[in-house]
Motif scaffolding. Structure first.
Motif, short mmCIF file in Angstrom:
data_model
loop_
_atom_site.label_atom_id
_atom_site.label_comp_id
_atom_site.label_asym_id
_atom_site.label_seq_id
_atom_site.Cartn_x
_atom_site.Cartn_y
_atom_site.Cartn_z
N GLN A 100 -6.53 10.22 -0.13
CA GLN A 100 -5.79 9.27 -0.81
C GLN A 100 -4.95 8.35 -0.06
OE1 GLN A 100 -4.53 11.57 -4.06
NE2 GLN A 100 -6.51 12.08 -4.83
N LYS A 101 -4.85 7.23 -0.25
CA LYS A 101 -4.00 6.51 0.33
C LYS A 101 -2.57 6.17 -0.43
CE LYS A 101 -7.38 3.22 2.37
NZ LYS A 101 -7.96 1.86 2.67
N ALA A 102 -1.55 6.22 0.23
CA ALA A 102 -0.19 6.00 -0.60
C ALA A 102 -0.29 4.68 -1.09
CB ALA A 102 0.74 6.09 0.56
N ALA A 104 0.88 0.85 -1.91
CA ALA A 104 1.64 0.01 -0.99
C ALA A 104 2.95 -0.22 -1.67
CB ALA A 104 1.07 -1.35 -0.91
#
Length: 110
Positions: A100-102, A104
């Motif tokens: 999972q991407k943090a 922005a």
């Protein structure tokens, strides 16, 4: 010989594609012949797996139509079953969970 530059390039590209396609077809024919030769032996299931893999590769590269590949694979499976070989079971590949991407960070103008 073509005169136009783009036509000359198409000749070169077609020549490279022909070499690739011939190699894929040769590998496919070799795998199918090896399967036919191995039908009576204990190596039939391994030969069937290799032949099916070669067929999948031919379909992926566009050398053979996907429906023709499916038909050939069914024929191989029917021959193997008639010869008494154990069916080939495709191993399920476990997919890795997507990281999972943090979110922005929003920047504000001052």
């Amino acid at each position: 010989m073509p005169i136009i530059k783009s036509a000359k390039k198409r000749v070169r590209v077609a020549r490279k594609a022909t070499v690739r396609n011939v190699k894929t077809k040769r590998t496919l024919r070799t795998a199918i012949k090896a399967f036919s030769a191995a039908l009576g032996s204990s190596k039939a299931s391994d030969a069937q797996r290799k032949a099916q893999s070669a067929l999948d590769t031919a379909a992926k590269k566009g050398v053979m139509h996907k429906n023709k590949v499916a038909r050939k694979q069914r024929q191989l499976a029917a021959k193997a079953k008639a010869a008494g070989a154990k069916p080939v079971v495709k191993k399920a590949v476990a997919k890795k969970p997507a990281a999972q991407k943090a979110p922005a960070k929003k920047t504000t103008k001052k």
